[in-house]
Structure formats: C-alpha cells, structure tokens
Design an enzyme around this catalytic site. Structure first.
Site, mmCIF file in Angstrom:
data_model
loop_
_atom_site.group_PDB
_atom_site.id
_atom_site.type_symbol
_atom_site.label_atom_id
_atom_site.label_comp_id
_atom_site.label_asym_id
_atom_site.label_seq_id
_atom_site.Cartn_x
_atom_site.Cartn_y
_atom_site.Cartn_z
ATOM 1 C CE1 TYR A 52 -0.189 8.721 4.160
ATOM 2 C CE2 TYR A 52 1.949 9.769 3.982
ATOM 3 C CZ TYR A 52 0.723 9.645 4.603
ATOM 4 O OH TYR A 52 0.435 10.448 5.689
ATOM 5 C CD GLU A 84 -7.349 12.922 4.069
ATOM 6 O OE1 GLU A 84 -7.405 11.771 3.618
ATOM 7 O OE2 GLU A 84 -7.070 13.921 3.386
ATOM 8 C CE1 TYR A 102 2.145 7.419 14.533
ATOM 9 C CE2 TYR A 102 3.454 7.375 12.541
ATOM 10 C CZ TYR A 102 2.943 8.064 13.611
ATOM 11 O OH TYR A 102 3.228 9.392 13.757
ATOM 12 N NE ARG A 144 -7.740 6.430 9.612
ATOM 13 C CZ ARG A 144 -7.033 6.249 8.508
ATOM 14 N NH1 ARG A 144 -5.775 5.843 8.558
ATOM 15 N NH2 ARG A 144 -7.577 6.481 7.324
ATOM 16 C CG ASP A 155 -5.702 0.321 3.698
ATOM 17 O OD1 ASP A 155 -5.775 -0.725 4.358
ATOM 18 O OD2 ASP A 155 -4.792 1.168 3.857
ATOM 19 C CE LYS A 197 -3.382 2.201 7.329
ATOM 20 N NZ LYS A 197 -4.259 2.987 6.446
ATOM 21 C CG ASP A 221 -2.053 0.986 1.107
ATOM 22 O OD1 ASP A 221 -2.382 1.381 -0.030
ATOM 23 O OD2 ASP A 221 -2.606 1.368 2.149
ATOM 24 C CD GLN A 244 -2.850 4.565 10.761
ATOM 25 O OE1 GLN A 244 -4.073 4.571 10.652
ATOM 26 N NE2 GLN A 244 -2.058 5.012 9.805
ATOM 27 C CD GLU A 295 -5.474 2.906 -0.095
ATOM 28 O OE1 GLU A 295 -4.654 2.284 -0.788
ATOM 29 O OE2 GLU A 295 -5.363 3.078 1.140
ATOM 30 C CD GLU A 306 -6.142 4.673 4.660
ATOM 31 O OE1 GLU A 306 -5.501 3.858 3.954
ATOM 32 O OE2 GLU A 306 -5.616 5.393 5.520
ATOM 33 N NE ARG A 314 5.156 14.996 10.373
ATOM 34 C CZ ARG A 314 4.528 13.871 10.016
ATOM 35 N NH1 ARG A 314 4.340 12.915 10.880
ATOM 36 N NH2 ARG A 314 4.104 13.717 8.777
ATOM 37 C CG HIS A 356 -4.146 10.636 2.530
ATOM 38 N ND1 HIS A 356 -5.202 10.559 3.415
ATOM 39 C CD2 HIS A 356 -3.268 9.666 2.908
ATOM 40 C CE1 HIS A 356 -4.969 9.578 4.293
ATOM 41 N NE2 HIS A 356 -3.805 9.022 4.004
ATOM 42 C CB THR A 359 -6.147 7.822 1.483
ATOM 43 O OG1 THR A 359 -6.028 6.797 2.464
ATOM 44 C CG2 THR A 359 -7.515 8.480 1.587
ATOM 45 C CB THR A 380 -7.368 -4.773 2.238
ATOM 46 O OG1 THR A 380 -6.419 -4.458 3.255
ATOM 47 C CG2 THR A 380 -7.266 -3.752 1.115
HETATM 48 MN MN MN Z 1 -4.098 2.856 2.762
#
Ligand code: MN
Length: 438
Positions: free
Chosen positions: A139, A384, A254, A247, A243, A263, A137, A250, A211, A209, A153, A144, A370, A267
C-alpha cells in the site's frame, strides 16, 4: 550491477523491430518470460516483436561457457530455477543475450542466420513467468492511501503506522493470471448500510488497481531477515500488476482483518519480467520525506536506498469498453502515474517483509499497491478516479464509468525513458471483465 555496454543507447539489434522508436523490447531490455512451443512451456526473451527461444539458443551453443546450473535452469518450464540463482546469474545471461542479439558482433551475425531461434511474439501463448508460491500486496503510494483514507476518514486519512512501515497484506497466489486472461466478476456479500444486513450478489463496484510487482529471485531462509543493503539482490525483476478489486465486497468484509474475497478472485500480471539490471539506468532517489515526517527505524534506512532505491517508471491505465470495441474506437487513457513517487521503495518492502524472519521464495510476487499521484489524472484506480462513485468518469464516446462494466477491457502499460538512454518498456497487462456466473 553497474551500467555497462548492455545499456549503451547506441546498440542496435539484428532483429529490426527492436530498433524502432518506442519499442518496449530493444536490445537494452531483454526481459524473461515463459511461452508455449508445441504445447510445452519454454523460457524465452522478448526482443522487438519476437521471442528468442532460450532452449534452442542454449542447445545450439550460443551460451558456451555459461555455468552449468544456469544452462540447466534454462530448460525448466518456469523461471523459478533461473531466478533462484540470483542476480549474478541473470547478469551473466544478460551479457550473453546482448552479445547474441547485437547487430555488430560475430555471435549476432551467426544468430541472424539461425531461423529456429526466434518466434513471433504476436499470437504466442504466454504463461505466468514463475510458479508463484506466495503473493503479498503493499500500500506504498501515500497519494493513494491519503485519497482512499480521506473517503472513509475525512479528518484522519492516514493511520498512525503509515509513515513507519510499508503496510501490506497477504494476497492469494492461486488466482494470479497472466495478461490476456479474462476475469469474471465475483459474487459476494455486500451491504448498503454499514451495520448490515448484507445481501448476496454480483459485485456492482468492480475496480482495477494499477501496480508494479517485484518477482523474488534468490530467497532467504526462514528466520533470516534481509538487510536493506541486500534487498535488491533478492529481486529478479519487475512486472506490471492489475489487482482487481470488488469495492462493495471490500467495504463490508475488510474490518478487522483486512482484504479477503474482495481481492483474491483475480490478479493479473504482465508476462515479461524486466530485470533490475535492465532498469539500472532508470534509478531515482527514493521519495523525499517531509520535515513533518517521522524518522524511520534504522532497519528501513540505507544511504544507497535513499539515493537510488526508486525507479523512474511511467505507468498508464487504458480502458476499452464493449461499446467502444463495437464502434471500432481505440482504448482511452484513464490515468498516468509515476512509480518513483511511492512512499516506500521495493527494497524497503522486501526488507520489511523479511524483517520478522519470514522467508521469501524464488518466484514470489510482492506488489506495490495502487500507484497514484497528487493530481486527478494520476489516480490509479476507479475508486479514486470516480471518488467512490460521486464523480463518474466521462468517456469520449459519451459512456460513463464509476466502476467497471461487463466487457470492459483494462490495459496497464509501463515504460522507462530518460535522456541519453534507450527507452525500455514492460509491454502490457490486459484483461477484460466477464459477466458474473449466472
Ligand atoms: Mn492492491
């Protein structure tokens, strides 16, 4: 593959449902899938609201003169063997299928009288199109990555590597399921405080997600990278992907090695593989890089990829809650995104993946990450859309969602539309959330 007669917008099929406006599977599409007939998996092609059984068609002589290895691959229980033969085999099949399904050919007239060739798509049990040995997968949506990065951040949303390589992680193939399979809410470790301690329980922040996935056709041998100019010759076609993500799991797990149990519990993918040949009229230039963006390393640059490496695919996510079902209310659209906006092309993802000599094998799945856009209505996941739960999504019946509730059904749709061309679609990728195991 060039544009040819199979893409001609004026072509009509003797399967009338394939000619209706907005049909996902007109004769210009011809996606491959695997369905059950008498309990046995078979390879088929979607046409209108029907499935063409390729074994029956082969055995009744519709593909006379087709290479023996292609004819043999049609008898398999998955598409791995057919896809392994590469783009030329799929292109040859496409030509034969188009001829047999057109309303204006002798083969079409014969096929129309042949009642054993078709089954209704509705009610058919679909299987995963390929045996997926490996799943990666990416990114690849900078929108996103910027959105998610800025939640964690605010001053520095994009990490320094983002514009230099397609970021990805190795997902899990065993838990990939075909559209229509319900997905159970996972248990896991979550921690309200960044430093812990964690608690054990069902995920309270389950998400989807939106995708797109590339299904690998011809593989590369271990140790042999794939030049960008050849990357698309290793892709059989594209599917829709959801996907599913937890959260809260995660956030806690992560770092430092990336996504893991948040994850790999499920899927979902759509059952019909839309070939790159079918997508040929819907090519677009890859996303323009800004003046402030760094130059790419040479292995990720090719003129063809820049000029036409992206695909104009419109993608939507729809939601139907258990309450909406009980009220008889139809699904509501949560977002709409454009696949051509991705920062990296599928070809760049393939090439980068194999750049260290890693071998991709027929049937492998490479998902895009995503698909989000710059506006709120183009955010491709609830993380999001609800901005990490701070701006819940209000549904028309008064319900709210920051993350998915039990019974929620998520439906991903995708299609291609451009002037002078027949619209083609991907069908659906749907799945509902089952409550966590007691
Ligand atoms: Mn994904």
């Amino acid at each position: 593959m060039p544009i040819d007669i199979t893409h001609d917008a004026s072509l009509r099929s003797w399967v009338e449902s394939a000619n209706t406006d907005g049909a996902d599977f007109p004769v210009q599409n011809l996606p491959f899938g695997v369905f059950l007939r008498d309990g046995t998996p078979r390879i088929g092609v979607a046409i209108g609201d029907r499935i063409l059984d390729l074994v029956v068609a082969r055995d009744r002589g519709y593909f006379e003169g087709l290479a023996p290895n292609i004819a043999a691959a049609l008898g398999e229980r998955t598409l791995n063997a057919l896809f392994a033969l590469g783009r030329s085999a799929l292109c040859a099949m496409r030509g034969r299928l188009s001829t047999s399904l057109r309303a204006d050919t002798a083969e079409g007239a014969r096929a129309q009288r042949d009642t054993a060739l078709l089954l209704p798509r509705e009610g058919a049990t679909m299987r995963l199109p390929t045996t997926i040995g490996d799943y990666t997968d990416f990114y690849a949506s900078i929108d996103h990555a910027t959105n998610v990065g800025s939640m964690f951040r605010p001053d520095n949303p994009l990490l320094p590597n983002y514009k230099h390589l397609p970021i990805g992680y190795h997902g899990r193939a065993s838990s990939i399921v075909v559209s229509g399979t319900d997905v159970r809410r996972p248990h896991g470790q979550t921690s309200a405080a960044p430093a812990g301690p964690p608690a054990w329980g069902p995920s309270a922040r389950m998400d989807y997600e939106l995708e797109v996935g590339a299904v690998i056709g011809a593989g590369n041998s271990l140790g042999s990278p794939i030049p960008l100019a050849d990357a698309e010759s290793h892709v059989a076609g594209l599917v829709l992907v959801n996907d599913w993500s937890a959260r809260d799991l995660q956030t806690w797990e992560y770092q430092p090695l990336g996504p893991f149990l948040a994850k790999n519990f499920a899927t979902s993918i759509s059952p019909w593989v839309v070939t790159l040949d079918a997508l040929e009229p819907f090519r677009a230039p890859s996303r323009e890089r800004g003046a402030e963006d760094p130059a790419l390393l040479p292995y990720l640059v090719h003129e063809q990829d820049r000029a036409r490496g992206a695909f104009d695919i419109t993608l939507e996510v729809w939601l139907r809650t258990a309450t909406m079902r009980a009220q008889g209310v139809e699904a509501v659209r949560l977002s709409r995104g454009e696949f051509a906006r991705m920062y990296w092309t599928m070809a760049q993802m393939v090439t980068h993946h194999a750049s260290n000599g890693c071998d991709l094998r027929p049937g492998d799945l490479l998902a895009s990450g995503t698909v989000s856009g710059p506006t709120r209505d183009a955010r491709g996941c609830l993380l999001e859309l609800s901005w990490r739960g701070t701006e819940p999504v209000l549904l028309p019946n008064g319900e709210q969602r920051s993350f998915l509730a039990d019974g929620d059904e998520v439906i991903v749709r995708g299609w291609c539309e451009t002037a002078g061309r027949r619209r083609i679609g991907f069908g659906e990728c749907r799945g509902a959330v089952l409550p966590a195991q007691g």
